[in-house]
Write a protein that holds these residues in place. Sequence first.
Motif, PDB file in Angstrom:
ATOM      1  N   GLY A 159       0.814  -1.207   0.000  1.00  0.00           N
ATOM      2  CA  GLY A 159       0.000   0.000   0.000  1.00  0.00           C
ATOM      3  C   GLY A 159       0.849   1.259   0.000  1.00  0.00           C
ATOM      4  O   GLY A 159       0.669   2.132  -0.842  1.00  0.00           O
ATOM      5  N   VAL A 160       1.811   1.359   0.929  1.00  0.00           N
ATOM      6  CA  VAL A 160       2.615   2.584   0.999  1.00  0.00           C
ATOM      7  C   VAL A 160       3.551   2.669  -0.204  1.00  0.00           C
ATOM      8  O   VAL A 160       3.826   3.761  -0.710  1.00  0.00           O
ATOM      9  N   LEU A 161       4.041   1.530  -0.681  1.00  0.00           N
ATOM     10  CA  LEU A 161       4.908   1.541  -1.856  1.00  0.00           C
ATOM     11  C   LEU A 161       4.154   2.130  -3.049  1.00  0.00           C
ATOM     12  O   LEU A 161       4.662   3.004  -3.753  1.00  0.00           O
ATOM     13  N   ASN A 162       2.936   1.668  -3.258  1.00  0.00           N
ATOM     14  CA  ASN A 162       2.165   2.152  -4.405  1.00  0.00           C
ATOM     15  C   ASN A 162       1.734   3.598  -4.216  1.00  0.00           C
ATOM     16  O   ASN A 162       1.557   4.329  -5.186  1.00  0.00           O
ATOM     17  N   GLY A 204      -7.330   8.069  -7.820  1.00  0.00           N
ATOM     18  CA  GLY A 204      -7.760   9.170  -8.692  1.00  0.00           C
ATOM     19  C   GLY A 204      -7.583  10.526  -8.021  1.00  0.00           C
ATOM     20  O   GLY A 204      -7.145  11.496  -8.649  1.00  0.00           O
ATOM     21  N   LEU A 205      -7.869  10.587  -6.718  1.00  0.00           N
ATOM     22  CA  LEU A 205      -7.715  11.849  -5.989  1.00  0.00           C
ATOM     23  C   LEU A 205      -6.245  12.240  -5.878  1.00  0.00           C
ATOM     24  O   LEU A 205      -5.896  13.417  -5.988  1.00  0.00           O
ATOM     25  N   ILE A 206      -5.381  11.233  -5.664  1.00  0.00           N
ATOM     26  CA  ILE A 206      -3.943  11.537  -5.606  1.00  0.00           C
ATOM     27  C   ILE A 206      -3.494  12.099  -6.945  1.00  0.00           C
ATOM     28  O   ILE A 206      -2.807  13.127  -7.023  1.00  0.00           O
ATOM     29  N   VAL A 223       4.605   5.523  -5.474  1.00  0.00           N
ATOM     30  CA  VAL A 223       4.585   5.541  -6.944  1.00  0.00           C
ATOM     31  C   VAL A 223       3.520   6.519  -7.438  1.00  0.00           C
ATOM     32  O   VAL A 223       3.755   7.317  -8.339  1.00  0.00           O
ATOM     33  N   ALA A 224       2.333   6.469  -6.820  1.00  0.00           N
ATOM     34  CA  ALA A 224       1.237   7.352  -7.240  1.00  0.00           C
ATOM     35  C   ALA A 224       1.595   8.819  -7.031  1.00  0.00           C
ATOM     36  O   ALA A 224       1.151   9.685  -7.767  1.00  0.00           O
ATOM     37  N   ARG A 247      12.200   2.878 -11.032  1.00  0.00           N
ATOM     38  CA  ARG A 247      11.408   3.990 -11.555  1.00  0.00           C
ATOM     39  C   ARG A 247      12.108   5.327 -11.376  1.00  0.00           C
ATOM     40  O   ARG A 247      11.530   6.381 -11.685  1.00  0.00           O
ATOM     41  N   GLY A 248      13.329   5.299 -10.833  1.00  0.00           N
ATOM     42  CA  GLY A 248      14.084   6.547 -10.658  1.00  0.00           C
ATOM     43  C   GLY A 248      13.533   7.429  -9.558  1.00  0.00           C
ATOM     44  O   GLY A 248      13.654   8.655  -9.621  1.00  0.00           O
TER      45      GLY A 248
END
Lengths: 343, 442
Positions: A74-77, B386-388, A80-81, A105-106
């Motif tokens: 969860g925190v990893l993604n 989507g919000l992020i 990324v987000a 991903r740099g």
Amino acid sequence: MIKRAPRSCAPIAATLLIPFLLAWLPARAAEKPEVVVYTSVDQVFSEPIFRAFEARWGGTVRAVFDTEETKSTGVLNRLVAESRNPQADVFWSGDPVRPFVLIRRGLVDKYVSPVATSIPASFKATDGSWTGFAGRARVLLVNSRIVKPGEMPRSVRDLAKPLWKGKTAIANPLFGTTTMHVAALFAAWGDETSKKFFEDLKTNEVRIASSNGEVKRLVASGEVAFGLADTDDAHEAFAEHAPIEVVYPDQDGIGSLVMPTAAVLVRGGPHPNEARKLIDYLVSSEVEAKLAQSAAHLPLRPEVKAPIGAPSLGGLKTMSVDYGRVAETMQELQPWLRQWVGF
Amino acid sequence: MGRFLSRRAVRAQEQLFFWAVAATVALAVVLPLAVLTGQLAAGDPAQRHSVLATLATPSLWLLLARSVGLAIAVTALSLTVGVPIGFLLSRTDVPGRRSAFLLHAFPMFLPPFAMALGWFHILGRNGAFGSESTSRFFFGESGLLLVLGATFTPIASTMVALGVRGIDPALEEAARLVAPPGAWKWPLATRIVLPLARPAIALAALVVFTLSFSELGVPMFLRVKAYPAVVFSRLGGIDFQPGEAFALVLPLLAISALVLAGERRWAARRSFSVLGLRSGESPLWELGRARAPATTLCWLAVAVSIAPIASLALRAARGQGFSSLGDWAGAGLVNSLSVSGLAAIAIAILGVVLGHALARGLKGAALVDAVTVLAFVTPAAVLGVGLIATWNRPATDWVYRGRAILVIALVARYTAIGARTIAVAMAQGSPHLEEAAAAFGA
């Protein structure tokens, strides 16, 4: 004509004002220096470390933890987000493989902490892209009321033994540290043997729990005879006085998988200097000693005492692992794993 | 002439407020989902191919159908228990009804996963009433039905209680005059009172169906395969694929449309108003000989509601969980109260305008309502991503780095409930009361 007494507006006004007051008051306190850390190390173990750092440093650590639902990824993604506009300064991963997703991903800045010189070379990147410390081992948690001493499992392969049909458990291999363990087995055994093993697990009706914590719950409650989890789950089970024995699997074979936790400096984070200070603290022998005591983590430094009742790293046969290769395998395996789990 | 101008000004005001709400909904809901659509469209062609291949898999649609079936079963159970309980606790002389209502409603404030854990400590193999057979019952669809049914029944009973309290007692009094003497209670309850509360019951069905369909933690814990887990695997796994996750949400558009159509048809507008000047003043029904069995039923429902909470509290007390509560709570309580309080205020404001527009059939209201229901049905993790993608930009750091983003997220997810609750209340009332108020300058 019916006359009603006029209603007081006070309760309504209070109801409307209180949330604004609550929202405003804590914000006033946020004038100290701060650092933002995202961690997949269980909150029960990582939060005391952050509080100790705050007491020493005088600043505020804003921590984001994973949850039972979001698991370790969860925190990893989230990192990324948020990569276009990073919010975190440090990522403290519960395993050394997830940081590779960020590195590829740099999203990582290199930082060789001067405090990490005594950490063995196999548990850190020479260029400082990640630094391992305070490891966990993958273990078999065994319910001592169900499993007789002569039947004690000794290998992860015992999860597929017909004797234990429907009586073993693993956490969902799409999430958490089980993902890394599966990838490590594929790297060690090869694709054919590994896939056969997982099909045997299915035939043996292995229970797929939502997390390692749930595996611990299932074993402790006697729902299953034994299951695959981490050393900190075993530590929690002992603290809860569960009828549990711990087996470090495959000591006669490929060895037990050891996963150091890893600190990573996030590229573009809002507080880079504070981030380096936090990383220096995390990778210190002081934190290794604290985690050994509170969470049964295995110190990577030989001079730091191992947790009571647990072997030192030197006394354990560990799986030989190329963490970068395991990270690649982890990503390649996803479509097959989703199909195996039924998603 | 003065009255004509006042009516036009009122209409203009209604339109202005409505379009402000529509813009807010667009910002909170449409924009994040549009950003995800853009990510899917602009992404790797291999990913789009993978999405199409997944959507073409029959097992995916079977899983979707199964999840819908389970959600319908939970809804049916919740209504079957919740409707009579809501009625009994709000309109009859069941002893201790206020306390019973509070205790019965308490699970609404807890996460369903916590309730599942509580039931595990009761029905698990080593639970308080556990055995091999209770464990087999618990880990599967039957356990899911029990846990979610028990967790969401209070939603049904609360909404029914609110709906029933809103009925003008003059309607009941008129019905009693024509009912057979001494045998009025059952026909009055089943043919007058509960049908008048139909919009509230339909809304309860919509909310319970959506919450049970989108629940992720409880099915995973009870080893029941559910559609939201397929979506989550694209967001929580090591290969982060938000575009693919959003594509898997698209079949939910059809589900939302069906759910909305069903709810609107079942709670169709009436030709007469239910809400009157004496609403809320109805005398309690004396149950007579039925009082004892009704009381037993109500308190049994209370026992089912609080049993899992009690089992968790017992474990916490034994394991010194309460002594470390202060360490773990930290600023969490203040943060949660402030964010949810602000969101509730925002949802109430949006709900009043949108609910009024829905009840009065304003142009565009149905579309905005459908968008809010889609946000309610969409898995929270997808909405979150989507919000992020929408708000995590340097120009909007002041939103993203504070509580505002959490308020926006809660508004996006739950405006549907606020709007529909108010729409139900307004639909029960007469438009003539509004006209009368407008004539006096209100």
